[in-house]
Design a protein around this motif. Sequence first.
Motif, short mmCIF file in Angstrom:
data_model
loop_
_atom_site.label_atom_id
_atom_site.label_comp_id
_atom_site.label_asym_id
_atom_site.label_seq_id
_atom_site.Cartn_x
_atom_site.Cartn_y
_atom_site.Cartn_z
N TRP A 157 2.94 42.37 38.00
CA TRP A 157 3.28 40.91 37.68
C TRP A 157 2.63 40.68 36.26
O TRP A 157 1.44 41.05 36.05
N ASP A 179 9.16 39.61 47.72
CA ASP A 179 10.49 40.10 47.20
C ASP A 179 11.74 39.86 48.03
O ASP A 179 12.51 41.02 48.31
N ASP A 215 7.79 39.57 37.81
CA ASP A 215 7.50 41.00 37.70
C ASP A 215 8.95 41.29 37.52
O ASP A 215 9.54 42.43 38.28
N GLU A 246 9.12 45.98 39.38
CA GLU A 246 8.95 45.50 40.81
C GLU A 246 7.42 45.62 41.07
O GLU A 246 6.80 46.69 41.03
N ASP A 253 6.74 34.14 45.24
CA ASP A 253 7.90 34.78 44.65
C ASP A 253 9.08 34.19 45.19
O ASP A 253 9.49 33.89 46.30
N GLU A 285 13.18 38.84 44.43
CA GLU A 285 12.34 37.54 43.88
C GLU A 285 11.43 37.98 42.88
O GLU A 285 10.39 38.83 43.22
N ASP A 286 11.72 38.03 41.69
CA ASP A 286 10.72 38.26 40.55
C ASP A 286 10.24 37.19 39.79
O ASP A 286 9.55 37.59 38.52
CA LIG Z 1 9.65 40.78 42.73
#
Ligand SMILES: [Ca+2]
Length: 255
Positions: free
Chosen positions: A183, A208, A176, A180, A233, A217-218
Amino acid sequence: MDNEYITLQKHTDSIYTSINITRNCHSKDQQVDKPLKETPITKQWPKILLTILLILSLAANVVLAVFLIFKSTELHIPAHFQSSNKFLNKPTLDHCSHLNNSSLECTACPEGWLQHNKKCYFFSTDSMNWTASRDFCITLGGHLVIIESKAEQKFLETVLRSKEGRRLSYWIGLNDIITEGAWYWVNNVPLDGSITYWGKAIIQQPEDWKGENTSGEDCAKLFKYSSSIEWHDDSCQKEHANVCETVSGMLKVYM
Ligand SMILES: [Ca+2]
Ligand SMILES: [Ca+2]
């Protein structure tokens, strides 16, 4: 005079008799010689011809067999396999299905890849960040794994379970990064909300988390933690192993 005539006559008769005997003898010799000299050659010709025909027939069969061996399998190697310079595994009956009464369709994967439902999967041993992992899979002729079904998820879980290690992380092709919470898979298809395996054993994912990276966290990974295997993630900068995926090669086998 009469005596002379008689003597001459006898001599002449003797000559003719001799000639007749000689002629008769010669004639008999000819009748005897002919079968001895000519008949065996005449009789051999059919045998010679038959032998030649048998040799030609045998040679034709050998040529035909070689031709059929080369023609019996039709290998369709995807272009991305050729670029990855990997050899295809020999197909097994587990990966073959009947096209019709005279042919089978078998799938095959490059050496070192695992096969599941006409797809091939490569579990890397090296660790790298998510972007490097994405590029790594492309260089192998595939892409980071896109999980589209429960069967595919279960297959990946089975493989991870077979690997040693209590905590294992493998990047998958989901992120993502752009927005944000939105996905997307690496093929730009949005995540289907009905097919997700986000973890909840430790804390509900994705969360995240910004503890290690302020950008959060992507990128998504398959995370083996004890007996559970689920999606988490994680920071895209973290270095993990990865799972690459590609379509299998195809063999048509004619029976
Ligand atoms: Ca994320
Ligand atoms: Ca997380």
